[in-house]
Motif scaffolding. Structure first.
Motif, short mmCIF file in Angstrom:
data_model
loop_
_atom_site.label_atom_id
_atom_site.label_comp_id
_atom_site.label_asym_id
_atom_site.label_seq_id
_atom_site.Cartn_x
_atom_site.Cartn_y
_atom_site.Cartn_z
N GLY A 160 -49.66 13.75 -20.35
CA GLY A 160 -48.43 14.26 -20.95
C GLY A 160 -47.22 14.34 -20.07
N LEU A 161 -47.35 14.14 -18.75
CA LEU A 161 -46.20 14.34 -17.88
C LEU A 161 -45.32 13.11 -17.73
CD1 LEU A 161 -45.10 16.73 -16.27
CD2 LEU A 161 -46.35 15.88 -14.28
N TRP A 162 -45.90 11.92 -17.93
CA TRP A 162 -45.17 10.68 -17.69
C TRP A 162 -45.29 9.74 -18.89
CZ3 TRP A 162 -43.21 12.12 -13.22
CH2 TRP A 162 -43.99 12.87 -12.34
N PRO A 163 -44.31 8.86 -19.08
CA PRO A 163 -44.49 7.77 -20.05
C PRO A 163 -45.71 6.94 -19.63
CG PRO A 163 -42.20 7.90 -19.35
CD PRO A 163 -42.97 8.83 -18.45
N SER A 164 -46.41 6.35 -20.59
CA SER A 164 -47.64 5.66 -20.24
C SER A 164 -47.88 4.44 -21.12
CB SER A 164 -48.83 6.61 -20.37
OG SER A 164 -48.93 7.10 -21.70
N LEU A 165 -48.74 3.56 -20.61
CA LEU A 165 -49.18 2.40 -21.37
C LEU A 165 -50.09 2.84 -22.51
CD1 LEU A 165 -50.19 0.16 -18.33
CD2 LEU A 165 -48.07 -0.01 -19.66
N ASP A 166 -50.07 2.11 -23.60
CA ASP A 166 -51.03 2.43 -24.67
C ASP A 166 -52.38 1.78 -24.38
OD1 ASP A 166 -50.99 -0.28 -25.61
OD2 ASP A 166 -49.25 0.18 -26.87
N SER A 167 -53.37 2.20 -25.12
CA SER A 167 -54.74 1.74 -24.85
C SER A 167 -54.90 0.24 -25.02
CB SER A 167 -55.73 2.49 -25.76
OG SER A 167 -55.75 3.86 -25.47
N GLU A 168 -54.22 -0.34 -26.00
CA GLU A 168 -54.33 -1.78 -26.23
C GLU A 168 -53.77 -2.57 -25.06
OE1 GLU A 168 -56.06 -3.33 -28.61
OE2 GLU A 168 -56.68 -1.27 -29.02
N THR A 169 -52.67 -2.09 -24.47
CA THR A 169 -52.10 -2.78 -23.31
C THR A 169 -53.03 -2.67 -22.12
OG1 THR A 169 -49.86 -2.33 -24.12
CG2 THR A 169 -50.09 -2.91 -21.79
N ILE A 170 -53.65 -1.51 -21.93
CA ILE A 170 -54.61 -1.35 -20.84
C ILE A 170 -55.79 -2.30 -21.03
CG2 ILE A 170 -56.27 0.25 -19.82
CD1 ILE A 170 -54.21 2.47 -20.23
N LYS A 171 -56.31 -2.41 -22.22
CA LYS A 171 -57.42 -3.34 -22.48
C LYS A 171 -57.00 -4.78 -22.21
CE LYS A 171 -59.71 -0.47 -25.98
NZ LYS A 171 -60.04 -0.33 -27.42
N ALA A 172 -55.78 -5.14 -22.61
CA ALA A 172 -55.30 -6.51 -22.39
C ALA A 172 -55.15 -6.80 -20.90
CB ALA A 172 -53.96 -6.71 -23.11
N LEU A 173 -54.70 -5.82 -20.13
CA LEU A 173 -54.59 -5.99 -18.69
C LEU A 173 -55.95 -6.20 -18.05
CD1 LEU A 173 -51.91 -3.25 -18.02
CD2 LEU A 173 -51.66 -5.66 -17.36
N VAL A 174 -56.94 -5.42 -18.46
CA VAL A 174 -58.29 -5.57 -17.92
C VAL A 174 -58.83 -6.97 -18.23
CG1 VAL A 174 -60.67 -4.75 -18.05
CG2 VAL A 174 -58.78 -3.11 -18.01
N THR A 175 -58.66 -7.40 -19.47
CA THR A 175 -59.14 -8.73 -19.87
C THR A 175 -58.46 -9.82 -19.05
OG1 THR A 175 -59.60 -7.98 -22.12
CG2 THR A 175 -59.31 -10.36 -21.79
N ALA A 176 -57.14 -9.73 -18.89
CA ALA A 176 -56.40 -10.75 -18.14
C ALA A 176 -56.80 -10.75 -16.67
CB ALA A 176 -54.91 -10.50 -18.28
#
Length: 429
Positions: A160-176
């Protein structure tokens, strides 16, 4: 060819266990022989360990580079550091130094990590590249590889303290990243963040959460998936009000090569980093205990140079804290040698064995019975070259490092204070 060096009359911890060897010989940067009798040959420099213990060079699995970090790390037996977010110019300079100088630790780096605009750690490093959607992930990863990143760092912002990536973007980064052969490390600040990155399939979780207890099912999933955790207790204890920095500065085995400048900073207050109603530090150790009991791989890292920590010396504190969580000294030592080498694909180090880099630390005493014996350093070799432990204190490199640290802390404290004063929980994610 340089003359060979042979250590005799030693105990040897090979990175996983104590061996029956008493002698280690190395030449031209590599270990050539480990044996139960003296391996010395005519013409060797012979070092009498007098019953002390030979360890693999230590690996700090979580730092953030500042000028002078590599030299100070080596002073305390840390022969390799894994940087977890630094900008490309600083990373390039550090790698150039590590490749050309024997008096600094080696380094690998994530370079710039993946986070949302304004997300953590913008207060320390902005401006730097960010992303907002899953379809940007492949390009972001490609750019990190082009910039020289050795693995990918992702920031999970749940908390809650900072803007953050959404879960789908995190999954896409891991895949890439996995498609390009990169290990993926994820910063977490909460139990919910652990759930997010574990579901995304990351390889390493950075930091142990303290907002709640890790449940048995989650810990079991991590163990089954082979996900490693770098708890960074040495930083968490200071953040939560424990006097960890003072404990480092107060140990005479660390104080002399540390110097007065760092000792003062380690014992001063980190006002502005400790918020109200912070959770107890004991919860951090309890969560590490749960991870260890489930068989999750632990990695020793300091998160230096956060307030209360310092390069090199604080890794010895991290080892002590890990043992306090219930793991054996041998397991703690593995967390600073064989395990980070394995997880990050550093096949040439982390073990005492023929053919490995001659990254070695000789300590008096036996850290397998008293983990703090790692602090009683007699000698350090980095790729076979002996380290002068007195070279950093009162040097120009130390002054540059202290100035950089002071500026970084001042910037971070001011930003955290401002952020907390404007924080509205109802608007938090």
């Amino acid at each position: 060819m340089a003359a060979a060096t042979t250590i005799v009359n030693a105990k040897v911890f090979d990175g996983t266990m104590s061996r029956d060897w008493t002698s280690v010989r190395f030449a031209d940067g590599l270990i050539t022989e480990c044996s139960a009798v003296s391996a010395a040959q005519e013409g060797d420099e012979v070092i009498d360990a007098a019953g002390g213990t030979v360890l693999p060079g230590l690996i700090d699995a979580h730092v953030h580079l500042v000028p002078g970090a590599l030299a100070q790390s080596l002073t305390f037996g840390v022969t390799t550091v894994l940087d977890m977010f630094s900008k490309p110019d600083l990373v390039a300079l550090a790698k150039e130094q590590a490749g050309s100088r024997p008096d600094v630790a080696d380094v690998r780096s994530s370079g710039v990590g993946a986070t949302a605009p304004g997300g953590h750690p913008s207060i320390m490093y902005a401006p730097f590249p960010t992303l907002t959607t899953a379809d940007q992930a492949e390009q972001f990863v490609a750019e990190r590889i082009e910039a020289g990143s050795d693995y990918l760092k992702i920031i999970s912002g749940i908390g809650g303290l900072w803007p953050s990536l959404d879960s789908e973007t995190i999954k896409a980064l891991v895949t890439a990243a996995h498609a390009r052969g990169l290990v993926v490390v994820a910063h977490v600040s909460s139990v919910a963040g652990v759930e997010e990155v574990v579901s995304a399939g990351v390889d390493v979780v950075a930091h142990v959460p303290v907002d709640a207890e890790l449940d048995k099912a989650m810990v079991g999933r991590m163990a089954e998936a082979g996900i490693a955790v770098g708890p960074t207790l040495a930083t968490i204890e200071n953040t939560l009000g424990e006097p960890g920095g003072a404990a480092v500065a107060g140990d005479p085995r660390l104080a002399e090569p540390l110097g007065d400048g760092w000792a003062r900073r380690l014992t001063s207050s980190a006002s502005g980093w400790r918020g109200r109603e912070m959770p107890p530090y004991s919860r951090a150790e309890e969560n590490v205990r749960r991870l260890a009991d489930a068989g999750v791989t632990l990695l020793a890292g300091t998160d230096a140079p956060n307030p209360g920590t310092v390069f090199g010396a604080s890794l010895h504190r991290e080892l002590e804290l890990l043992v306090r969580c219930g793991i054996s000294p041998a397991q703690a030592l593995a967390a600073a040698t064989t395990e980070p080498a394995r997880v990050f694909g550093l096949a040439d180090r982390g073990r005492v064995a023929a053919g490995q880099r001659a990254d070695l630390v000789l300590v008096s005493g036996n850290p397998l019975t008293d983990i703090t014996a790692t602090r009683a350093i007699e000698r350090i070799w980095r790729a076979g070259t002996a380290c002068d432990r007195r070279a950093v204190v009162a040097s120009a490199a130390e002054a540059e490092q202290l100035d950089a640290f002071d500026a970084q802390v001042a910037k971070a404290v001011a930003a955290v204070r401002e952020r907390r004063s404007n924080f509205h929980p109802r608007k938090a994610r």
